[in-house]
Design a protein around this motif. Structure first.
Motif, PDB file in Angstrom:
ATOM      1  N   SER A   1       0.955  -1.204  -0.076  1.00 58.46           N
ATOM      2  CA  SER A   1       0.088   0.211   0.066  1.00 58.46           C
ATOM      3  C   SER A   1       0.867   1.252   0.027  1.00 58.46           C
ATOM      4  O   SER A   1       0.405   2.357  -0.386  1.00 58.46           O
TER       5      SER A   1
ATOM      6  N   LEU B 128       2.407   5.354  -7.018  1.00 58.72           N
ATOM      7  CA  LEU B 128       1.678   5.070  -8.101  1.00 58.72           C
ATOM      8  C   LEU B 128       2.141   4.709  -9.402  1.00 58.72           C
ATOM      9  O   LEU B 128       1.839   3.822 -10.041  1.00 58.72           O
TER      10      LEU B 128
ATOM     11  N   TYR C 118       2.996   0.969  -9.313  1.00 56.68           N
ATOM     12  CA  TYR C 118       1.535   0.212  -9.720  1.00 56.68           C
ATOM     13  C   TYR C 118       1.295   0.293 -10.954  1.00 56.68           C
ATOM     14  O   TYR C 118       0.831  -0.680 -11.655  1.00 56.68           O
TER      15      TYR C 118
ATOM     16  N   TYR D  79       0.491  -2.766 -13.659  1.00 58.41           N
ATOM     17  CA  TYR D  79      -0.953  -2.408 -14.254  1.00 58.41           C
ATOM     18  C   TYR D  79      -0.369  -2.648 -15.917  1.00 58.41           C
ATOM     19  O   TYR D  79      -1.335  -3.504 -16.508  1.00 58.41           O
TER      20      TYR D  79
ATOM     21  N   ILE E 110       0.878   5.327  -2.653  1.00 60.49           N
ATOM     22  CA  ILE E 110      -0.689   5.501  -2.756  1.00 60.49           C
ATOM     23  C   ILE E 110      -1.323   5.740  -1.497  1.00 60.49           C
ATOM     24  O   ILE E 110      -2.241   6.378  -1.596  1.00 60.49           O
ATOM     25  N   ASN E 111      -0.724   5.146  -0.399  1.00 62.39           N
ATOM     26  CA  ASN E 111      -1.250   5.511   0.925  1.00 62.39           C
ATOM     27  C   ASN E 111      -1.062   6.882   1.473  1.00 62.39           C
ATOM     28  O   ASN E 111      -1.434   7.143   2.429  1.00 62.39           O
TER      29      ASN E 111
ATOM     30  N   ILE F 188      -5.754   1.709  -9.220  1.00 56.61           N
ATOM     31  CA  ILE F 188      -5.533   1.192  -7.652  1.00 56.61           C
ATOM     32  C   ILE F 188      -6.485   0.229  -7.432  1.00 56.61           C
ATOM     33  O   ILE F 188      -6.000  -0.778  -7.042  1.00 56.61           O
ATOM     34  N   ARG F 189      -7.730   0.260  -7.930  1.00 55.77           N
ATOM     35  CA  ARG F 189      -8.613  -0.897  -7.531  1.00 55.77           C
ATOM     36  C   ARG F 189      -8.191  -2.329  -8.215  1.00 55.77           C
ATOM     37  O   ARG F 189      -8.253  -3.087  -7.414  1.00 55.77           O
TER      38      ARG F 189
ATOM     39  N   ALA G  85      -4.830  -3.641  -6.702  1.00 50.46           N
ATOM     40  CA  ALA G  85      -4.944  -4.074  -5.280  1.00 50.46           C
ATOM     41  C   ALA G  85      -5.540  -5.564  -5.346  1.00 50.46           C
ATOM     42  O   ALA G  85      -5.205  -6.135  -4.555  1.00 50.46           O
TER      43      ALA G  85
ATOM     44  N   SER H  70      -7.881   0.483  -1.075  1.00 52.77           N
ATOM     45  CA  SER H  70      -8.578   0.849  -2.179  1.00 52.77           C
ATOM     46  C   SER H  70      -8.631   2.095  -2.975  1.00 52.77           C
ATOM     47  O   SER H  70      -7.837   3.119  -2.640  1.00 52.77           O
ATOM     48  N   ASP H  71      -9.477   2.330  -4.135  1.00 48.45           N
ATOM     49  CA  ASP H  71      -9.519   3.788  -4.641  1.00 48.45           C
ATOM     50  C   ASP H  71     -10.101   5.021  -3.991  1.00 48.45           C
ATOM     51  O   ASP H  71     -10.114   5.957  -4.442  1.00 48.45           O
TER      52      ASP H  71
END
Length: 380
Positions: free
Chosen positions: A85, A89, A92, A96, A128-129, A163-164, A167, A175-176
């Motif tokens: 988390s 970004l 991620y 992705y 992200i967090n 993000i969704r 994860a 979560s988003d």
């Protein structure tokens, strides 16, 4: 080499000077920087200074990886760290994007384009967090220099989806909501906005005028492309112009009344041998039979013109006959609305258009007219 642009804009009643400095070298360690100033002189001074910094970073600290036999040779003794988390970004996005290459239904080119743009901004390096409203606000203000709030809304939505899905894919407890919680505020501040929905359809007499003008235009050109047929098929097949211009005669199945789209916007990756089948209306079938040459072979293009070329010709013809605010894409809306007025369901219309998201048909392409509905159902 780097370059910069300065735009004057009004923010909360005050004039601001938005500066964007970008490095042309796509391998640059720092691709761009943005900042806003109250004073134009300060903005220009910062832009010049930052331009030099980006150019120096490229010339002294980075060079494109050397290629040997078309293969990049990389040496590393660092083990790849698992996503958490608190990963950025950017990290991620890397996961992705690789995942999208392996699945049958990847995200659209628009979504990929949005994420590639996000990569170029400081927001990409935020864990992200730890994403805050200020991070998103800064990103939006940087993007406003070159695009509209509705375009930025697509970027934010793409980030939330990223993000969704990552994860879920990696089993990460996040979560988003880390971005979604600020969506309403960004919208209230005017940093993002809903897209302007076009409602334009053909008015009485316009189609006849367009066909007449294209007929005379076709007669003047050396290579005959049957432009009136392109206009009519844009309406009565509801195909995108790129799909229509890519059709060959073996795509047309007159016996089963189908058009086979071998490659389109929503064609599944790796499924070119299983084309999307589009129902062929009688008016489209009759027109195609009429224009089919006797010597036509299966691999022959139906229209000998590229989509981009026709897209540039269309507005010139429209302007020449004095029609206001009609775009090529509006012909597709006309075709979809006609199908809905005939009583077809949204699911049935999607067989024609290829939309995976039915909301696009309901909210964007649906511009039914009550008088047409009544006439089609014998109620007038």
């Amino acid at each position: 080499m780097a370059y910069f642009e300065i735009k004057e804009e009004l923010t909360k009643g005050k004039v601001k000077y938005a500066v964007r400095v970008r490095e042309k070298n796509k391998h640059a360690p720092i691709p761009s920087k943005s900042k806003k100033f109250d004073n134009r002189q300060h903005a220009e001074s910062w832009a010049i200074k930052t331009k030099l910094e980006l150019e120096n970073a490229c010339s002294t600290g980075y060079s494109k990886p050397k290629v040997l036999n078309n293969t990049n040779i990389l040496f590393s003794n660092v083990q790849e760290q698992p996503l958490t988390s608190s990963s950025t970004l950017f990290e991620y996005m890397e996961v992705y994007m690789e995942h999208q290459k392996t699945i049958p239904n990847p995200i659209s080119k628009t979504g990929i384009g949005s994420l590639n743009i996000v990569k170029q901004h400081d927001l990409a390096m935020v864990p992200i967090n730890e994403i805050t409203f200020e991070d998103l606000q800064t990103f939006c203000m940087e993007r406003l220099i070159s695009c509209s709030p509705s375009t930025i809304a697509v970027d934010i939505s793409s980030i939330m989806r990223l993000i969704r899905e990552v994860a879920t894919l990696k089993g990460i407890n996040i979560s988003d909501q880390v971005v979604r919680q600020y969506y309403s505020q960004l919208k209230r501040d005017g940093l993002i906005a809903d897209s302007n929905v076009r409602t334009r359809r053909l008015e009485k007499g316009e189609l006849f005028g367009i066909l007449k003008k294209f007929f005379s235009y076709d007669k003047k050109t050396k290579i005959k492309n049957n432009y009136p047929a392109i206009v009519l098929l844009s309406i009565y097949t509801t195909l995108r112009i790129s799909e229509l211009m890519a059709l060959t005669w073996d795509c047309i199945d007159f016996n089963n009344k189908e058009i086979n789209i071998k490659k389109g916007k929503n064609t599944k990756r790796g499924s070119n041998n299983v084309p999307r089948k589009v129902p062929m209306q009688a008016i489209a079938a009759n027109l195609l039979q009429k224009i089919k040459p006797q010597h036509a072979t299966g691999d022959m293009l139906i229209f000998n013109i590229k989509a981009k070329s026709f897209s540039s010709i269309f507005p010139r013809v429209i302007n020449a006959i004095g029609i206001v605010d009609l775009q090529l894409r509006d012909l597709r809306r006309e075709g979809v609305s006609i199908l809905l007025e005939k009583g077809l369901s949204v699911e049935q219309v999607a067989l024609f258009t290829g939309h995976r998201d039915y909301k696009m048909i309901q909210n964007i392409y649906n511009q039914m007219r009550s008088e047409n509905i009544l006439r089609n159902n014998g109620m007038v």
